[in-house]
Scaffold this motif. Structure first.
Motif, PDB file in Angstrom:
ATOM      1  N   LEU A  19      -1.070  -3.656  12.894  1.00  0.00           N
ATOM      2  CA  LEU A  19      -0.033  -2.996  12.096  1.00  0.00           C
ATOM      3  C   LEU A  19      -0.590  -2.893  10.683  1.00  0.00           C
ATOM      4  O   LEU A  19      -0.798  -3.923  10.023  1.00  0.00           O
ATOM      5  CB  LEU A  19       1.248  -3.850  12.104  1.00  0.00           C
ATOM      6  N   LEU A  20      -0.875  -1.679  10.235  1.00  0.00           N
ATOM      7  CA  LEU A  20      -1.521  -1.495   8.933  1.00  0.00           C
ATOM      8  C   LEU A  20      -0.455  -1.279   7.863  1.00  0.00           C
ATOM      9  O   LEU A  20       0.393  -0.380   7.996  1.00  0.00           O
ATOM     10  CB  LEU A  20      -2.456  -0.281   8.997  1.00  0.00           C
ATOM     11  N   LEU A  21      -0.506  -2.081   6.809  1.00  0.00           N
ATOM     12  CA  LEU A  21       0.517  -2.016   5.758  1.00  0.00           C
ATOM     13  C   LEU A  21      -0.164  -1.833   4.407  1.00  0.00           C
ATOM     14  O   LEU A  21      -0.826  -2.747   3.895  1.00  0.00           O
ATOM     15  CB  LEU A  21       1.359  -3.299   5.792  1.00  0.00           C
ATOM     16  N   HIS A  22       0.002  -0.655   3.850  1.00  0.00           N
ATOM     17  CA  HIS A  22      -0.734  -0.259   2.636  1.00  0.00           C
ATOM     18  C   HIS A  22      -0.188  -0.932   1.369  1.00  0.00           C
ATOM     19  O   HIS A  22       0.919  -1.482   1.353  1.00  0.00           O
ATOM     20  CB  HIS A  22      -0.690   1.268   2.492  1.00  0.00           C
ATOM     21  N   GLY A  23      -0.945  -0.795   0.287  1.00  0.00           N
ATOM     22  CA  GLY A  23      -0.512  -1.298  -1.018  1.00  0.00           C
ATOM     23  C   GLY A  23       0.308  -0.247  -1.764  1.00  0.00           C
ATOM     24  O   GLY A  23       0.497   0.879  -1.283  1.00  0.00           O
ATOM     25  N   THR A  24       0.803  -0.613  -2.956  1.00  0.00           N
ATOM     26  CA  THR A  24       1.611   0.298  -3.768  1.00  0.00           C
ATOM     27  C   THR A  24       0.855   1.602  -4.021  1.00  0.00           C
ATOM     28  O   THR A  24      -0.301   1.587  -4.452  1.00  0.00           O
ATOM     29  CB  THR A  24       1.938  -0.368  -5.123  1.00  0.00           C
ATOM     30  N   GLY A  25       1.538   2.727  -3.749  1.00  0.00           N
ATOM     31  CA  GLY A  25       0.921   4.038  -3.997  1.00  0.00           C
ATOM     32  C   GLY A  25       0.088   4.531  -2.831  1.00  0.00           C
ATOM     33  O   GLY A  25      -0.483   5.616  -2.889  1.00  0.00           O
ATOM     34  N   GLU A  28       0.351   6.115   4.982  1.00  0.00           N
ATOM     35  CA  GLU A  28      -0.021   5.748   6.360  1.00  0.00           C
ATOM     36  C   GLU A  28      -1.490   6.036   6.677  1.00  0.00           C
ATOM     37  O   GLU A  28      -1.986   5.581   7.710  1.00  0.00           O
ATOM     38  CB  GLU A  28       0.901   6.464   7.372  1.00  0.00           C
ATOM     39  N   ASN A  29      -2.166   6.793   5.818  1.00  0.00           N
ATOM     40  CA  ASN A  29      -3.580   7.104   6.087  1.00  0.00           C
ATOM     41  C   ASN A  29      -4.531   6.079   5.465  1.00  0.00           C
ATOM     42  O   ASN A  29      -5.670   5.940   5.901  1.00  0.00           O
ATOM     43  CB  ASN A  29      -3.932   8.490   5.522  1.00  0.00           C
ATOM     44  N   ASP A  30      -4.035   5.394   4.432  1.00  0.00           N
ATOM     45  CA  ASP A  30      -4.900   4.547   3.593  1.00  0.00           C
ATOM     46  C   ASP A  30      -5.749   3.519   4.327  1.00  0.00           C
ATOM     47  O   ASP A  30      -6.927   3.367   4.059  1.00  0.00           O
ATOM     48  CB  ASP A  30      -4.007   3.745   2.643  1.00  0.00           C
ATOM     49  N   LEU A  31      -5.113   2.758   5.206  1.00  0.00           N
ATOM     50  CA  LEU A  31      -5.813   1.607   5.796  1.00  0.00           C
ATOM     51  C   LEU A  31      -6.428   1.915   7.161  1.00  0.00           C
ATOM     52  O   LEU A  31      -6.981   1.009   7.795  1.00  0.00           O
ATOM     53  CB  LEU A  31      -4.873   0.392   5.904  1.00  0.00           C
ATOM     54  N   ILE A  32      -6.353   3.182   7.593  1.00  0.00           N
ATOM     55  CA  ILE A  32      -6.948   3.520   8.909  1.00  0.00           C
ATOM     56  C   ILE A  32      -8.449   3.173   8.914  1.00  0.00           C
ATOM     57  O   ILE A  32      -8.926   2.507   9.845  1.00  0.00           O
ATOM     58  CB  ILE A  32      -6.701   5.006   9.262  1.00  0.00           C
ATOM     59  N   PRO A  33      -9.212   3.564   7.879  1.00  0.00           N
ATOM     60  CA  PRO A  33     -10.645   3.214   7.900  1.00  0.00           C
ATOM     61  C   PRO A  33     -10.871   1.698   7.926  1.00  0.00           C
ATOM     62  O   PRO A  33     -11.779   1.220   8.611  1.00  0.00           O
ATOM     63  CB  PRO A  33     -11.196   3.826   6.604  1.00  0.00           C
ATOM     64  N   LEU A  34     -10.030   0.938   7.218  1.00  0.00           N
ATOM     65  CA  LEU A  34     -10.176  -0.521   7.237  1.00  0.00           C
ATOM     66  C   LEU A  34      -9.869  -1.062   8.638  1.00  0.00           C
ATOM     67  O   LEU A  34     -10.603  -1.909   9.165  1.00  0.00           O
ATOM     68  CB  LEU A  34      -9.236  -1.154   6.202  1.00  0.00           C
ATOM     69  N   GLY A  35      -8.805  -0.550   9.250  1.00  0.00           N
ATOM     70  CA  GLY A  35      -8.459  -0.979  10.611  1.00  0.00           C
ATOM     71  C   GLY A  35      -9.600  -0.678  11.567  1.00  0.00           C
ATOM     72  O   GLY A  35      -9.964  -1.523  12.402  1.00  0.00           O
ATOM     73  N   GLU A  36     -10.193   0.521  11.444  1.00  0.00           N
ATOM     74  CA  GLU A  36     -11.294   0.886  12.344  1.00  0.00           C
ATOM     75  C   GLU A  36     -12.527   0.020  12.094  1.00  0.00           C
ATOM     76  O   GLU A  36     -13.274  -0.290  13.008  1.00  0.00           O
ATOM     77  CB  GLU A  36     -11.641   2.364  12.164  1.00  0.00           C
ATOM     78  N   ALA A  37     -12.698  -0.393  10.827  1.00  0.00           N
ATOM     79  CA  ALA A  37     -13.871  -1.216  10.500  1.00  0.00           C
ATOM     80  C   ALA A  37     -13.718  -2.646  11.041  1.00  0.00           C
ATOM     81  O   ALA A  37     -14.700  -3.244  11.484  1.00  0.00           O
ATOM     82  CB  ALA A  37     -14.073  -1.258   8.983  1.00  0.00           C
TER      83      ALA A  37
END
Ligand code: MLT
Length: 214
Positions: A19-25, A28-37
């Motif tokens: 479950l990817l939960l982004h920071g302020t600003g 839903e796209n922000d953490l996809i690369p981190l999740g994939e990494a």
């Protein structure tokens, strides 16, 4: 279902979801690369926070930096847990591991304390204590990785240490690491999160998709 704009990336059918939960600003796209990494074939569920602060999405209201509207924290954490449980049914997912950064890590910590059934565990990047009076909760050995920055100007070391103790006191299996960095993420965060997820996947048995990320 409590509606959240979100992205869902199916990944491997037997993988433990993130479950990817982004920071302020963020969104839903922000953490996809981190999740994939950190977990290359894990299903990824990534909602956008519904609260807007000067147009910037967040997961709950704050009164000032590091000062939270705790009624809103409670309400939003419960609403997000409801979304996660409904989305998990809709997409046929097991309970996810939250991967949250900053405001996203704070709402994940609030979910752990208020709605522990919604999460299998959590990776909390630059998190702080979300509620000054935490509810009694039983985290029953849920795995939690907290990664803090020794030079973080937003999260004092005492605050992240307190969060680790709070979650430990509620029964979570907490691993708290402190890196020589600030509030921003570093390559070391990615390496630590990937290793930790692989350990959790091994202990979890069925979550083969995470193990492929080693
Ligand atoms: C928060 O508001 O959740 C924390 O201060 C982190 C941030 O979003 O800056």
């Amino acid at each position: 279902m409590s509606a959240f704009i979100h992205r869902f990336e199916p990944g491997a059918p037997d993988g433990r979801p993130l479950l990817l939960l982004h920071g302020t600003g963020g969104d839903e796209n922000d953490l996809i690369p981190l999740g994939e990494a950190v977990a290359p074939s894990a299903p990824l569920l990534s909602p956008r926070g519904k609260v807007l602060e000067h147009g910037m999405p967040r997961f709950f209201r704050r009164l000032a930096e590091g000062v939270f509207d705790e009624n809103d924290v409670r309400h939003r954490a419960d609403e997000l847990a409801d979304f996660v449980e409904n989305a998990s049914k809709r997409y046929g997912l097991a309970a996810p591991i939250a991967l949250g950064y900053s405001n996203g890590a704070n709402v994940a910590a609030a979910m752990l304390l208020r709605q522990p059934q919604a999460l299998f565990g959590a990776i909390l990047l630059r998190a702080m204590v979300p509620l000054s009076s935490a509810p009694r909760s039983d985290l029953g050995d849920k795995p939690v990785l907290i990664i803090s920055g020794a030079q973080d100007p937003i999260v004092p070391a005492s605050n992240s240490a307190h969060l680790a103790e709070l979650l430990r006191g509620a029964g979570a299996a907490v691993n708290h690491r402190v890196l020589p960095v600030g509030h921003g993420l570093s390559n070391e965060d990615v390496t630590l999160a990937r290793r930790w997820l692989n350990d959790v996947a091994r202990a979890d048995g069925g979550a083969t998709a995470l193990a492929k990320g080693s």
